[in-house]
Scaffold this motif. Structure first.
Motif, PDB file in Angstrom:
ATOM      1  N   UNK A   1      89.446  64.502  41.472  1.00  0.00           N
ATOM      2  CA  UNK A   1      89.459  65.594  40.495  1.00  0.00           C
ATOM      3  C   UNK A   1      89.411  66.945  41.198  1.00  0.00           C
ATOM      4  N   UNK A   2      88.594  67.048  42.248  1.00  0.00           N
ATOM      5  CA  UNK A   2      88.511  68.298  43.010  1.00  0.00           C
ATOM      6  C   UNK A   2      89.871  68.638  43.604  1.00  0.00           C
ATOM      7  N   UNK A   3      90.533  67.622  44.148  1.00  0.00           N
ATOM      8  CA  UNK A   3      91.850  67.836  44.757  1.00  0.00           C
ATOM      9  C   UNK A   3      92.835  68.350  43.707  1.00  0.00           C
ATOM     10  N   UNK A   4      92.834  67.693  42.562  1.00  0.00           N
ATOM     11  CA  UNK A   4      93.763  68.083  41.505  1.00  0.00           C
ATOM     12  C   UNK A   4      93.524  69.523  41.090  1.00  0.00           C
ATOM     13  N   UNK A   5      92.257  69.877  40.931  1.00  0.00           N
ATOM     14  CA  UNK A   5      91.931  71.237  40.478  1.00  0.00           C
ATOM     15  C   UNK A   5      92.381  72.286  41.474  1.00  0.00           C
ATOM     16  N   UNK A   6      92.086  72.071  42.730  1.00  0.00           N
ATOM     17  CA  UNK A   6      92.438  73.086  43.727  1.00  0.00           C
ATOM     18  C   UNK A   6      93.953  73.222  43.814  1.00  0.00           C
ATOM     19  N   UNK A   7      94.650  72.088  43.793  1.00  0.00           N
ATOM     20  CA  UNK A   7      96.113  72.158  43.866  1.00  0.00           C
ATOM     21  C   UNK A   7      96.658  72.939  42.683  1.00  0.00           C
ATOM     22  N   UNK A   8      96.125  72.631  41.514  1.00  0.00           N
ATOM     23  CA  UNK A   8      96.613  73.301  40.309  1.00  0.00           C
ATOM     24  C   UNK A   8      96.329  74.797  40.364  1.00  0.00           C
ATOM     25  N   UNK A   9      95.102  75.169  40.744  1.00  0.00           N
ATOM     26  CA  UNK A   9      94.769  76.596  40.732  1.00  0.00           C
ATOM     27  C   UNK A   9      95.489  77.357  41.816  1.00  0.00           C
ATOM     28  N   UNK A  10      96.069  76.652  42.807  1.00  0.00           N
ATOM     29  CA  UNK A  10      96.894  77.384  43.769  1.00  0.00           C
ATOM     30  C   UNK A  10      98.366  77.224  43.430  1.00  0.00           C
ATOM     31  N   UNK A  11      98.634  76.764  42.197  1.00  0.00           N
ATOM     32  CA  UNK A  11     100.010  76.790  41.696  1.00  0.00           C
ATOM     33  C   UNK A  11     100.836  75.563  42.013  1.00  0.00           C
ATOM     34  N   UNK A  12     100.195  74.445  42.342  1.00  0.00           N
ATOM     35  CA  UNK A  12     100.961  73.242  42.685  1.00  0.00           C
ATOM     36  C   UNK A  12     100.597  72.109  41.737  1.00  0.00           C
ATOM     37  N   UNK A  13     101.556  71.715  40.903  1.00  0.00           N
ATOM     38  CA  UNK A  13     101.249  70.646  39.954  1.00  0.00           C
ATOM     39  C   UNK A  13     101.524  69.283  40.548  1.00  0.00           C
ATOM     40  N   UNK A  14     102.402  69.219  41.552  1.00  0.00           N
ATOM     41  CA  UNK A  14     102.664  67.930  42.169  1.00  0.00           C
ATOM     42  C   UNK A  14     101.923  67.836  43.488  1.00  0.00           C
ATOM     43  N   UNK A  15     101.235  66.712  43.686  1.00  0.00           N
ATOM     44  CA  UNK A  15     100.519  66.513  44.946  1.00  0.00           C
ATOM     45  C   UNK A  15     101.340  65.648  45.882  1.00  0.00           C
ATOM     46  N   UNK A  16     101.373  66.024  47.144  1.00  0.00           N
ATOM     47  CA  UNK A  16     101.989  65.175  48.156  1.00  0.00           C
ATOM     48  C   UNK A  16     100.898  64.852  49.162  1.00  0.00           C
ATOM     49  N   UNK A  17     100.724  63.568  49.436  1.00  0.00           N
ATOM     50  CA  UNK A  17      99.635  63.170  50.320  1.00  0.00           C
ATOM     51  C   UNK A  17     100.176  62.408  51.512  1.00  0.00           C
ATOM     52  N   UNK A  18      99.397  62.421  52.590  1.00  0.00           N
ATOM     53  CA  UNK A  18      99.737  61.619  53.757  1.00  0.00           C
ATOM     54  C   UNK A  18      99.796  60.156  53.344  1.00  0.00           C
ATOM     55  N   UNK A  19     100.681  59.426  53.999  1.00  0.00           N
ATOM     56  CA  UNK A  19     100.858  58.017  53.655  1.00  0.00           C
ATOM     57  C   UNK A  19      99.786  57.179  54.358  1.00  0.00           C
ATOM     58  N   UNK A  20      98.580  57.299  53.877  1.00  0.00           N
ATOM     59  CA  UNK A  20      97.401  56.730  54.531  1.00  0.00           C
ATOM     60  C   UNK A  20      96.736  55.786  53.538  1.00  0.00           C
ATOM     61  N   UNK A  21      96.455  54.551  53.966  1.00  0.00           N
ATOM     62  CA  UNK A  21      95.869  53.575  53.027  1.00  0.00           C
ATOM     63  C   UNK A  21      94.600  54.083  52.342  1.00  0.00           C
ATOM     64  N   UNK A  22      93.778  54.828  53.055  1.00  0.00           N
ATOM     65  CA  UNK A  22      92.540  55.311  52.442  1.00  0.00           C
ATOM     66  C   UNK A  22      92.816  56.287  51.311  1.00  0.00           C
ATOM     67  N   UNK A  23      93.923  57.013  51.397  1.00  0.00           N
ATOM     68  CA  UNK A  23      94.272  57.935  50.311  1.00  0.00           C
ATOM     69  C   UNK A  23      94.907  57.167  49.151  1.00  0.00           C
ATOM     70  N   UNK A  24      95.723  56.196  49.476  1.00  0.00           N
ATOM     71  CA  UNK A  24      96.354  55.383  48.424  1.00  0.00           C
ATOM     72  C   UNK A  24      95.311  54.696  47.571  1.00  0.00           C
TER      73      UNK A  24
END
Lengths: 229, 250, 472
Positions: free
Chosen positions: A76-99
């Protein structure tokens, strides 16, 4: 190709035989002894609360941060920060821990081996260093070095229990867990900056303008990607 | 207590008042002051790379002041020369090095001698006005008398001490530097003079005549009214007369 | 670039009259010193770290050959190559050859003082490559065709307006650029394209770690990493004195470096590079080359100037030097300005070329006081003056005056007599006024200062008279 190896080493040895320096001679420790012992020098004292010291240093370095008790809070924190900096789509490293994280279906997130090409990217750090407020990021197939530098906004997740005290702790950890050393080990302390124009600080020189750290108290294991079958 | 005064060439030739002020301070603290025949500490030769002449002069000083338990110097830079640099000058000569180290141990800058060794800090002096104190580079970095100077001055009745902005920055004297690189020296002394003026002080004091001559010279050139004295003159109650570079009384 | 150190006096004259430069210096004045002081006050362990850093450097220099060999072995074991250059020319040849091997066209560069020292940009351009500075300050001075004026802040002498003009002239974009933000954004944009299209990246090194064969590089901008990672070849230029034994030792020096340079606890990017990309890495250079440069350093090692090799290029000495603060870096005429440059330039280019530099100092000692590795800079400057004196290089007039002074000082009775006459004369000339506006032969003093009058009688004469009176 012309190479002066013998020349240079010979000149250095001759210089050492000659003596030079009028300063007091240093302690009679041999290179072998020092390289074996890897002695530690003076360390800045940290407060009793290592995490508080870490986040204080994050503040001082102009990084922003959130502390998440759970992985749900973290995403949720990630989503909020991305949104408030103007990015609605998130792109993440292809890392199992993030998936593995509980990304809500409402969140548009792409795991991409070329996440570094995104303007807003999500990555994760292996260690935090309280002394300096640094993130330690190793070059790996899932977390290429460029991911730390090319995006405008960089969101970095870090397990809270991966925050060590001092630089020496980080070096020891690297030797124990990342030997031989990766091609690049980045200690990232805040966003990119320059004061080259009239000595006024500007963020986002060549690297990210915004660095947001999410400390995750439980559920995040940053080292998974290294465990190869 | 018998002490020898190393008066310094600048005090000897230019401002004997500073030397006599030092004598008065030492006598009122109970010392018997002697001043053997002397010339210069050798800094001009030393700082211009003429180590041979510097050593010759140093040997002369070591001889002249050999018989005294305490050698007192009203200058941070000359005291530094005797204390720090004489032993270095003779690093390759064990016999003279030993004698230089011995002299070094017996040598004291004036203000630190009064404050730290004699522990005599109040001389009953008066000075009504605001004073700015300039730390000479040697006093700061070779001898270390920043605190003592201010403590002694704080005991002068009526004296208000103003801190100079950038007090740790060199005034631009540097011995022969001021005449070899006059434009650089002029900039540095001008910066210092303006700092002095900015404090609104009535007087500028320091423990080194090189700095004082330099800053006084600039203050007079820009028609400043700030009077310039060696700190010893104020402490000894001898700052009623003309300061350095001032009009003489008839 | 060619040295203009021999024109130091002219350079100083010009710098003091350069209004733009003086305004820029005024704006900066004291800033770095204040920031460093704050950082030092916030770190109680600072002095202990300084002592440890000095010990690490002295130990390493005392075993420099072994540590260099160890470093080389580990770099090679990790898939990199180490090249040795005895001279600037050799270093240039090696770099050009490597760029040719890579079929390079465009070469990006992170900030490297050794690169300036060997004049690598000119060599690259002459060999047909396109060198592009990526550190914003270095990029600005590159556009202006100048040498950096400060080792940490290369374009410190440029105002925002200067930079905006340069960008408009070179980028061909008609943007307003009326703020520092706009300038940085444009630089980021222009530079990104260059980073991405570079074939070879050249950086310096803050430290070479013998234990792991690693190169430690610090930047605030991140340009070092982009230079090192994007191209297919990463070339590291480093003086042989950059090696330290372990990561722990690098860490001690890192604790001092940023604090001494800019007052930060740590720079934004501190990277440990070890070799070329691994088989499963997705980025990084295929070729990793370290060029070890001697260029006079082994000579320093065997001389009474060895302590200068402790230098970690933090710039603290510059930031605290009143001479540097008055004229900035170009006046010193070559790559290294301020107190450290006043030692290095004469040692590397010779005293005949750089004879003014060791003399243009009051030996105030502020540099030594702030040096994180305690280099005795005033002592080294005085030693250079000693060498000049011994080789008869001081200007004749000053030699004569000083020799005369010394001759008198060694003859106390003659001294007393001559000086007694001298001060009586000066006092008489000054008369009631108490000072002289003009004194023949002392124009250096009286150009900007009055000469206070001496009292007229020496202390010693008065003292002896008093004693004689007393005795009666």
């Amino acid at each position: 190709m012309h190479d002066d190896r013998a020349n240079v080493l010979g000149a250095v040895r001759a210089a050492l035989r000659q003596g030079g320096a009028q300063a007091a001679p240093p302690a009679p420790e041999t290179p072998d002894e020092r390289l074996r012992g890897r002695p530690t020098g003076p360390q800045p004292a940290l407060g009793p609360d290592r995490i508080a010291h870490f986040t204080d240093q994050l503040d001082a370095s102009a990084a922003t941060w959130t502390r998440a008790r759970t992985t749900t809070e973290a995403v949720e924190a990630v989503r909020q920060v991305a949104q408030s900096s103007g990015h609605s789509e998130l792109v993440a490293a292809d890392h199992p821990s993030l998936r593995m994280l509980p990304w809500p279906s409402a969140v548009s997130i792409r795991f991409d081996a070329r996440a570094q090409e995104a303007r807003c990217a999500v990555t994760l750090a292996e260690l935090g260093i309280a002394e300096t407020g640094s993130l330690l990021l190793c070059a790996s197939p899932a977390t290429p070095t460029l991911l730390n530098f090319l995006p405008d906004v960089l969101l970095c997740l870090l397990p809270t229990d991966a925050v060590v005290g001092h630089l020496e702790d980080a070096w020891r950890w690297l030797r124990a867990h990342r030997s031989p050393l990766p091609r690049a080990v980045n200690l990232v302390t805040g966003p990119s900056r320059t004061a080259d124009v009239e000595q006024r600080l500007q963020l986002g020189a060549h690297g990210p303008r915004l660095l947001h750290v999410v400390l995750v108290d439980s559920g995040l294991d940053a080292s998974i990607a290294w465990r190869r079958p | 207590m018998r002490v020898a005064l190393f008066v310094t060439c600048l005090a000897d030739l230019y401002r004997p008042q500073a030397g006599f002020a030092a004598v008065r301070l030492l006598e009122s603290a109970g010392c018997r002051v002697e001043a053997p025949v002397q010339t210069c500490c050798g800094q001009p030769a030393y700082n211009n790379g003429d180590f041979s002449n510097a050593r010759a002069i140093a040997r002369q000083v070591i001889e002249a002041f050999g018989g005294y338990r305490h050698v007192v110097v009203p200058s941070g830079s000359c005291a530094g020369m005797l204390k720090v640099h004489y032993p270095r000058l003779f690093a390759e000569d064990p016999r003279w090095c030993e004698r230089a180290r011995d002299l070094s141990g017996r040598t004291h800058e004036l203000l630190s001698f009064l404050h730290d060794v004699l522990e005599h800090r109040d001389f009953g002096a008066c000075f009504s006005g605001c004073v700015a104190y300039h730390d000479s580079c040697s006093s700061l970095r070779e001898i270390g008398v920043q605190r003592q100077a201010r403590e002694l001055l704080s005991r002068v009745t009526g004296l208000r001490l103003a801190e100079l902005k950038d007090s740790e920055v060199c005034c631009g004297f540097g011995g022969t530097f001021c005449v070899k690189y006059p434009e650089l020296s002029a900039r540095m002394v001008d910066d210092k003079a303006r700092s002095v003026q900015a404090t609104g002080a009535d007087a500028l004091l320091a423990g080194d005549l090189g700095c004082l001559l330099n800053i006084a010279g600039r203050l007079r050139r820009i028609d400043s009214k700030v009077r310039v004295y060696h700190a010893a003159e104020v402490l000894a109650g001898m700052a009623d007369g003309p300061g350095i570079g001032d009009r003489r009384h008839p | 670039m060619r040295s203009t150190a021999h024109s130091f006096r002219n350079n100083v004259h010009a710098a003091l009259r350069d209004q733009g430069l003086q305004r820029a210096l005024h704006r900066v004045s004291g800033g770095f010193a204040d920031k460093r002081r704050a950082a030092v006050e916030a770190l109680p362990e600072f002095e202990a770290l300084r002592a440890a850093a000095r010990a690490i450097k002295d130990h390493t220099l005392a075993h420099l050959d072994e540590y260099l060999e160890r470093f080389e072995a580990r770099v090679v074991a990790g898939g990199g190559t180490v090249h040795w250059a005895a001279s600037a020319a050799a270093a240039r040849r090696i770099v050009i050859d490597l760029c040719r091997q890579s079929g390079a066209r465009r070469v990006t560069k992170g900030k490297t003082m050794v690169g300036e020292e060997i004049a690598i940009n000119r060599a690259l351009a002459e060999a047909g490559f396109e060198p592009v500075e990526t550190d914003l300050g270095e990029y600005i001075v590159q556009l202006a065709g100048e040498l950096p004026s400060h080792i940490i802040a290369p374009a410190i002498h440029k105002t925002r307006a200067d930079i905006a003009d340069l960008f408009r002239a070179h980028h061909g974009r008609q943007r307003e650029l009326d703020s520092a933000r706009a300038i940085v954004d444009e630089a980021r944009d222009v530079m990104r394209e260059r980073f991405l299209s570079a074939d070879v990246g050249i950086t310096g090194a803050n430290f070479l770690v013998a234990d792991s064969g690693s190169v430690v590089l610090v930047t605030n901008e991140g340009n070092g990493d982009l230079t090192a990672t994007l191209p297919q070849r990463h070339i590291v230029l480093a003086g042989i004195e950059k090696v330290v034994p372990t990561l722990e030792d690098a860490g001690i020096l890192l604790r001092l470096l940023a604090r001494s340079a800019t007052g930060q606890a740590f720079t934004a990017y501190t990277t440990v590079f070890t070799g070329p990309r691994r088989a499963d890495d997705r980025d990084g250079p295929a070729a990793f080359d370290v060029v070890l440069v001697d260029n006079g350093r082994s000579a320093m090692l065997g001389s009474e100037y060895r302590e200068m090799l402790r230098c970690i290029r933090c710039g603290a000495c510059l930031n605290h030097c009143p001479v540097y603060g008055a004229v900035c870096g170009h006046a010193y005429g070559w790559v290294y300005p301020g107190p450290m440059g006043s030692v290095l330039t004469p040692l590397m280019l010779g005293l005949r070329e750089a004879g003014d530099l060791p003399n243009a100092s009051t030996l105030c000692g502020r540099c030594e006081a702030v040096c994180p590795v305690s280099i005795p800079l005033p002592t080294l400057l005085r030693r250079l003056r000693g060498r000049q004196h011994a080789e008869g290089q001081a200007p004749a007039a000053s030699r004569r005056v000083l020799a005369l002074w010394a001759a008198l000082a060694r003859r106390p009775r003659l001294y007393g007599f001559v000086m007694g006459l001298g001060v009586r004369l000066l006092a008489a000339l000054a008369g009631r006024r108490g000072r002289l506006r003009r004194v023949p032969g002392a124009a250096g003093w009286t150009a900007s200062r009055d000469l206070p009058a001496p009292a007229g009688q020496t202390f010693q004469a008065a003292w002896r008279r008093q004693r004689a009176d007393h005795a009666r």
